[in-house]
Design a protein around this motif. Structure first.
Motif, mmCIF file in Angstrom:
data_model
loop_
_atom_site.group_PDB
_atom_site.id
_atom_site.type_symbol
_atom_site.label_atom_id
_atom_site.label_comp_id
_atom_site.label_asym_id
_atom_site.label_seq_id
_atom_site.Cartn_x
_atom_site.Cartn_y
_atom_site.Cartn_z
ATOM 1 N N SER A 170 0.825 -1.206 0.000
ATOM 2 C CA SER A 170 0.000 0.000 0.000
ATOM 3 C C SER A 170 0.858 1.254 0.000
ATOM 4 C CB SER A 170 -0.926 -0.003 1.220
ATOM 5 O OG SER A 170 -1.652 1.215 1.294
ATOM 6 N N THR A 171 0.308 2.339 -0.547
ATOM 7 C CA THR A 171 1.004 3.628 -0.472
ATOM 8 C C THR A 171 0.619 4.398 0.785
ATOM 9 O OG1 THR A 171 -0.707 4.618 -1.872
ATOM 10 C CG2 THR A 171 1.307 3.857 -2.971
ATOM 11 N N ALA A 177 7.108 0.517 -8.081
ATOM 12 C CA ALA A 177 6.554 -0.392 -7.077
ATOM 13 C C ALA A 177 7.657 -1.208 -6.415
ATOM 14 C CB ALA A 177 5.525 -1.320 -7.731
ATOM 15 N N LEU A 178 8.662 -1.580 -7.190
ATOM 16 C CA LEU A 178 9.786 -2.349 -6.660
ATOM 17 C C LEU A 178 10.551 -1.536 -5.617
ATOM 18 C CD1 LEU A 178 11.338 -5.042 -7.015
ATOM 19 C CD2 LEU A 178 12.711 -3.888 -8.771
ATOM 20 N N ASN A 179 10.823 -0.278 -5.921
ATOM 21 C CA ASN A 179 11.532 0.579 -4.973
ATOM 22 C C ASN A 179 10.690 0.833 -3.730
ATOM 23 O OD1 ASN A 179 13.744 0.782 -6.684
ATOM 24 N ND2 ASN A 179 12.961 2.605 -7.711
ATOM 25 N N ILE A 205 9.726 -3.055 3.061
ATOM 26 C CA ILE A 205 10.216 -4.297 3.666
ATOM 27 C C ILE A 205 11.319 -3.983 4.669
ATOM 28 C CG2 ILE A 205 11.513 -6.411 3.188
ATOM 29 C CD1 ILE A 205 9.844 -6.673 0.600
ATOM 30 N N SER A 206 12.207 -3.076 4.305
ATOM 31 C CA SER A 206 13.288 -2.686 5.213
ATOM 32 C C SER A 206 12.734 -2.071 6.491
ATOM 33 C CB SER A 206 14.221 -1.702 4.509
ATOM 34 O OG SER A 206 15.245 -1.276 5.392
ATOM 35 N N GLN A 259 13.880 -9.543 -8.942
ATOM 36 C CA GLN A 259 14.497 -8.252 -8.621
ATOM 37 C C GLN A 259 14.295 -7.885 -7.156
ATOM 38 O OE1 GLN A 259 16.501 -6.044 -10.349
ATOM 39 N NE2 GLN A 259 16.660 -7.824 -11.696
ATOM 40 N N LEU A 260 13.124 -8.198 -6.620
ATOM 41 C CA LEU A 260 12.861 -7.911 -5.204
ATOM 42 C C LEU A 260 13.826 -8.694 -4.313
ATOM 43 C CD1 LEU A 260 10.973 -6.387 -3.240
ATOM 44 C CD2 LEU A 260 9.520 -8.434 -3.206
#
Length: 273
Positions: A68-69, A118-120, A126-127, A161-162
């Motif tokens: 989510s944003t 979205a990947l960034n 996650i971090s 990539q993730l």
């Protein structure tokens, strides 16, 4: 991150609590739904406190909405962290998805657009979550029924990539791969073959509803032959991975799930031992 190999497990559901305690079935480990244990006591904790003395437990969340944003929900994360401390699970997982945005809550696991943005975004989130929980997380691929025009990579490229950017590992739901492959017309084996093998920490096997023109991930049916076939083929490429049967509705006798567990063992015996 490296997680231990636990063998073959299943989802811990309330309808089986008594039978598990009295019969102690030949299950190597159990997975609980994290949010079911956010309460301080009651029936779930009464049984879990006894079951976790006999079996390893892992935790699986459904409400983090990591994609989510919206700002991260630290009230939710605090409850999760407190529950982790009480359960002391072998590992903790959730889903690569979003389910809430502003005032809207889909109560479903919605797929991400497969873009660099979205990947960034996911990498940062996650971090943040792992720093707050003070432990690594495992994330599951979701089944999907729509795609985004903005996506410029496949789901498996996105996951690769993730993993490269975060080092996070995945809970690979092979049924979800099959559901999405059927719904969107791609090759399930191409998806599986493209995943970094070291990124896979756990496997889910489950069932679905086949509506012919599309299929719906319901987890209320036995594992179908096509999913068994995918699991059998793909497992030959992998080291031994903790694998479980996931059932969330239309619960059969426990013996039926134990039979599915035995089938998973039989399909991997030659290469996992």
């Amino acid at each position: 991150m490296s997680v231990p190999y636990l063998g073959f497990g299943m989802g811990l559901r309330t309808c089986y609590f008594e039978q598990i305690l009295t019969e102690q079935p030949a299950v190597d480990w159990f997975e609980i739904i994290s949010e079911n244990y956010f309460v301080s006591g009651g029936k779930p904790w009464h049984y879990l406190s006894q079951i976790k003395e006999q079996y390893p437990i892992v935790m699986h969340g459904v409400s983090m909405s990591i994609g989510s944003t919206d700002a991260l929900n630290f009230d939710y994360l605090k409850q999760l962290k407190n529950t982790i401390e009480r359960v002391n699970p072998m590992w903790v997982s959730d889903h690569i998805c979003f389910s809430a945005l502003g005032e809207f809550n889909s109560h479903d696991l919605l797929p991400m657009p497969y873009t660099e943005e979205a990947l960034n975004h996911l990498t940062q989130r996650i971090s943040q979550v792992q720093d707050y929980l003070e432990r690594p997380m495992i994330f599951e691929n979701v089944s999907s029924y729509l795609t985004y025009k903005q996506s410029h990579m496949t789901e498996w490229e996105f996951l690769a990539q993730l993993h490269k950017q975060t080092g996070c590992q995945f809970l690979l739901d092979i049924n979800n791969v099959y559901v999405s492959a059927r719904n969107h017309g791609f090759s399930a084996m191409e998806y599986l073959n493209a995943l970094p093998k070291q990124s896979i920490a756990q496997i889910h096997l489950a069932g679905h509803q086949d509506c012919e023109s599309h299929i719906i991930d319901t987890h209320d049916q036995p594992v179908c032959d096509a999913v068994w076939s995918l699991f059998s083929q793909f497992s030959k490429q992998l080291p031994a991975i903790s694998t479980m049967i996931e059932r969330d509705d239309n619960f059969p006798p426990l013996s039926a799930l134990l039979s599915e567990l035995e089938q998973a063992k039989a399909l991997t015996k030659a290469h996992w031992g």
